[in-house]
Design a protein around this motif. Structure first.
Motif, PDB file in Angstrom:
ATOM      1  N   ASN A  36     -20.280  68.190  68.030  1.00 21.08           N
ATOM      2  CA  ASN A  36     -19.308  69.227  68.205  1.00 21.08           C
ATOM      3  C   ASN A  36     -19.492  69.681  69.749  1.00 21.08           C
ATOM      4  O   ASN A  36     -19.425  71.045  70.081  1.00 21.08           O
ATOM      5  CB  ASN A  36     -19.336  70.178  67.227  1.00 21.08           C
ATOM      6  N   SER A  37     -19.986  69.123  70.726  1.00 13.74           N
ATOM      7  CA  SER A  37     -20.306  69.592  71.957  1.00 13.74           C
ATOM      8  C   SER A  37     -19.182  70.352  72.604  1.00 13.74           C
ATOM      9  O   SER A  37     -19.534  71.506  73.313  1.00 13.74           O
ATOM     10  CB  SER A  37     -20.983  68.482  72.877  1.00 13.74           C
ATOM     11  N   SER A  38     -18.235  69.924  72.486  1.00 14.52           N
ATOM     12  CA  SER A  38     -17.023  70.425  73.323  1.00 14.52           C
ATOM     13  C   SER A  38     -16.635  71.843  72.515  1.00 14.52           C
ATOM     14  O   SER A  38     -16.387  72.794  73.203  1.00 14.52           O
ATOM     15  CB  SER A  38     -15.568  69.660  73.068  1.00 14.52           C
ATOM     16  N   LEU A  39     -16.594  71.709  71.282  1.00 15.08           N
ATOM     17  CA  LEU A  39     -16.460  73.220  70.503  1.00 15.08           C
ATOM     18  C   LEU A  39     -17.401  73.935  70.989  1.00 15.08           C
ATOM     19  O   LEU A  39     -17.196  75.373  70.926  1.00 15.08           O
ATOM     20  CB  LEU A  39     -16.297  72.976  69.116  1.00 15.08           C
ATOM     21  N   ARG A  40     -18.746  73.655  70.734  1.00 17.47           N
ATOM     22  CA  ARG A  40     -19.888  74.463  71.019  1.00 17.47           C
ATOM     23  C   ARG A  40     -19.687  74.949  72.626  1.00 17.47           C
ATOM     24  O   ARG A  40     -20.108  76.341  72.937  1.00 17.47           O
ATOM     25  CB  ARG A  40     -21.135  73.735  71.143  1.00 17.47           C
ATOM     26  N   LYS A  41     -19.217  74.194  73.635  1.00 15.04           N
ATOM     27  CA  LYS A  41     -18.956  74.733  74.904  1.00 15.04           C
ATOM     28  C   LYS A  41     -17.728  75.940  75.084  1.00 15.04           C
ATOM     29  O   LYS A  41     -18.136  76.980  75.795  1.00 15.04           O
ATOM     30  CB  LYS A  41     -18.702  73.498  75.696  1.00 15.04           C
ATOM     31  N   HIS A  42     -17.037  75.522  74.162  1.00  8.56           N
ATOM     32  CA  HIS A  42     -15.832  76.623  74.230  1.00  8.56           C
ATOM     33  C   HIS A  42     -16.128  77.802  73.500  1.00  8.56           C
ATOM     34  O   HIS A  42     -15.878  78.978  74.161  1.00  8.56           O
ATOM     35  CB  HIS A  42     -14.703  75.763  73.451  1.00  8.56           C
ATOM     36  N   LEU A  43     -16.997  77.718  72.637  1.00  4.97           N
ATOM     37  CA  LEU A  43     -17.549  78.963  71.772  1.00  4.97           C
ATOM     38  C   LEU A  43     -18.502  79.836  72.872  1.00  4.97           C
ATOM     39  O   LEU A  43     -18.376  80.820  73.054  1.00  4.97           O
ATOM     40  CB  LEU A  43     -18.324  78.405  70.617  1.00  4.97           C
ATOM     41  N   ASP A  44     -19.389  79.070  73.669  1.00  6.74           N
ATOM     42  CA  ASP A  44     -20.211  79.472  74.575  1.00  6.74           C
ATOM     43  C   ASP A  44     -19.312  80.111  75.471  1.00  6.74           C
ATOM     44  O   ASP A  44     -19.734  81.319  76.036  1.00  6.74           O
ATOM     45  CB  ASP A  44     -21.059  78.632  75.076  1.00  6.74           C
ATOM     46  N   ASN A  45     -18.227  79.525  76.104  1.00  3.56           N
ATOM     47  CA  ASN A  45     -17.414  80.379  77.278  1.00  3.56           C
ATOM     48  C   ASN A  45     -16.918  81.586  76.845  1.00  3.56           C
ATOM     49  O   ASN A  45     -16.705  82.593  77.293  1.00  3.56           O
ATOM     50  CB  ASN A  45     -16.756  79.373  77.713  1.00  3.56           C
ATOM     51  N   LEU A  46     -16.437  81.563  75.405  1.00  8.39           N
ATOM     52  CA  LEU A  46     -15.729  82.609  74.858  1.00  8.39           C
ATOM     53  C   LEU A  46     -16.853  83.648  74.592  1.00  8.39           C
ATOM     54  O   LEU A  46     -16.280  84.852  74.901  1.00  8.39           O
ATOM     55  CB  LEU A  46     -15.128  82.361  73.537  1.00  8.39           C
ATOM     56  N   LEU A  47     -17.908  83.406  73.986  1.00  3.50           N
ATOM     57  CA  LEU A  47     -19.056  84.418  73.729  1.00  3.50           C
ATOM     58  C   LEU A  47     -19.355  85.094  75.216  1.00  3.50           C
ATOM     59  O   LEU A  47     -19.761  86.105  75.487  1.00  3.50           O
ATOM     60  CB  LEU A  47     -20.224  83.804  73.383  1.00  3.50           C
ATOM     61  N   GLN A  48     -19.446  84.393  76.133  1.00  8.50           N
ATOM     62  CA  GLN A  48     -19.807  85.014  77.783  1.00  8.50           C
ATOM     63  C   GLN A  48     -18.593  85.648  78.358  1.00  8.50           C
ATOM     64  O   GLN A  48     -18.738  86.057  79.226  1.00  8.50           O
ATOM     65  CB  GLN A  48     -20.192  83.827  78.660  1.00  8.50           C
ATOM     66  N   MET A  49     -17.402  85.398  77.679  1.00  4.89           N
ATOM     67  CA  MET A  49     -16.157  86.051  78.282  1.00  4.89           C
ATOM     68  C   MET A  49     -15.935  85.408  79.395  1.00  4.89           C
ATOM     69  O   MET A  49     -15.299  86.031  80.190  1.00  4.89           O
ATOM     70  CB  MET A  49     -16.305  87.661  78.343  1.00  4.89           C
ATOM     71  N   ASP A  50     -16.144  84.146  79.578  1.00  2.00           N
ATOM     72  CA  ASP A  50     -15.620  83.453  80.692  1.00  2.00           C
ATOM     73  C   ASP A  50     -13.834  83.128  80.563  1.00  2.00           C
ATOM     74  O   ASP A  50     -13.434  83.382  79.553  1.00  2.00           O
ATOM     75  CB  ASP A  50     -15.990  81.973  80.718  1.00  2.00           C
ATOM     76  N   GLY A  51     -13.518  83.073  81.872  1.00  2.00           N
ATOM     77  CA  GLY A  51     -12.199  82.735  81.844  1.00  2.00           C
ATOM     78  C   GLY A  51     -11.284  84.105  82.171  1.00  2.00           C
ATOM     79  O   GLY A  51     -11.391  84.958  82.935  1.00  2.00           O
ATOM     80  N   ALA A  52     -10.315  84.377  81.146  1.00  2.00           N
ATOM     81  CA  ALA A  52      -9.335  85.381  81.081  1.00  2.00           C
ATOM     82  C   ALA A  52      -9.990  86.933  81.108  1.00  2.00           C
ATOM     83  O   ALA A  52      -9.385  87.721  81.606  1.00  2.00           O
ATOM     84  CB  ALA A  52      -8.096  85.134  80.168  1.00  2.00           C
ATOM     85  N   HIS A  53     -10.911  86.764  80.280  1.00  3.71           N
ATOM     86  CA  HIS A  53     -11.662  88.283  80.051  1.00  3.71           C
ATOM     87  C   HIS A  53     -12.584  88.758  81.211  1.00  3.71           C
ATOM     88  O   HIS A  53     -13.074  87.927  81.683  1.00  3.71           O
ATOM     89  CB  HIS A  53     -12.312  88.255  78.724  1.00  3.71           C
ATOM     90  N   LEU A  54     -12.723  89.987  81.436  1.00  2.00           N
ATOM     91  CA  LEU A  54     -13.706  90.525  82.120  1.00  2.00           C
ATOM     92  C   LEU A  54     -15.196  90.417  81.487  1.00  2.00           C
ATOM     93  O   LEU A  54     -15.261  90.574  80.172  1.00  2.00           O
ATOM     94  CB  LEU A  54     -13.197  91.963  82.428  1.00  2.00           C
ATOM     95  N   SER A  55     -16.176  89.966  82.155  1.00  2.00           N
ATOM     96  CA  SER A  55     -17.427  89.848  81.412  1.00  2.00           C
ATOM     97  C   SER A  55     -17.887  91.207  81.109  1.00  2.00           C
ATOM     98  O   SER A  55     -17.916  92.274  81.663  1.00  2.00           O
ATOM     99  CB  SER A  55     -18.382  88.926  82.383  1.00  2.00           C
ATOM    100  N   PHE A  56     -18.926  91.207  80.268  1.00  2.00           N
ATOM    101  CA  PHE A  56     -19.651  92.438  79.694  1.00  2.00           C
ATOM    102  C   PHE A  56     -20.504  92.772  80.896  1.00  2.00           C
ATOM    103  O   PHE A  56     -20.314  94.272  81.349  1.00  2.00           O
ATOM    104  CB  PHE A  56     -20.781  92.012  78.397  1.00  2.00           C
TER     105      PHE A  56
END
Length: 158
Positions: free
Chosen positions: A6-26
């Motif tokens: 599930n590497s693609s899903l794991r990568k998406h989750l990691d990006n989400l947890l890092q707040m990559d993309g649309a959100h401001l990071s912690f």
């Protein structure tokens, strides 16, 4: 889906947890937050920056604990999820909370990256929760309260 990579899903989750993309990071939200404003609550604001930071830390810590601890003990809401005071006890408490949040986020990311762990398998100690669900709860909860923190900072610095 079992213990597939599930590497693609794991990568998406990691990006989400890092707040990559649309959100401001912690880190972007918290870096150089003015010390004098950390306990301030402008009119209409439900929480100070300290309350939001500590709540983020405490909630994430709880979800991480649940996600990896078969002897998990449920905490009491709201007492175990919010600090007692809107003011941080001092700069070191603020810095420690930031560090602990970052360490726990890294630990959650490590769980997601561990291909030996099944994202879809219910935890034996839960009520059907999975690692995938807990990662999504962390990401969603963090994004929500970081949005509050960013808005609060804009109000305070205006």
């Amino acid at each position: 889906m079992g213990n597939q990579d599930n590497s693609s899903l794991r990568k998406h989750l990691d990006n989400l947890l890092q707040m990559d993309g649309a959100h401001l990071s912690f880190d972007a939200a918290i870096t150089d937050f003015p010390a004098a404003l950390r306990g301030a609550k402008p009119a209409g604001a439900p929480h100070s920056a300290w309350e939001l930071l500590e709540h983020l830390r405490l909630a994430q810590e709880d979800i991480l604990d649940f996600s990896r601890n078969p002897a998990y003990v449920e905490r009491t809401f709201p007492d175990d999820y919010w600090p007692a005071s809107p003011q941080p006890p001092g700069d070191e408490a603020w810095q420690q909370s930031v560090r602990q949040f970052q360490q726990d986020l890294a630990a959650m990311r490590a769980l997601i990256a561990d291909t030996a762990l099944d994202l879809f398998a219910p935890f034996p100690w839960g009520d059907g929760q999975t690692l995938l669900r807990e990662a999504l709860v962390v990401a969603d909860h963090n994004a929500y309260h970081l949005g509050q923190l960013v808005y609060l900072r804009k109000l305070l610095e205006a």
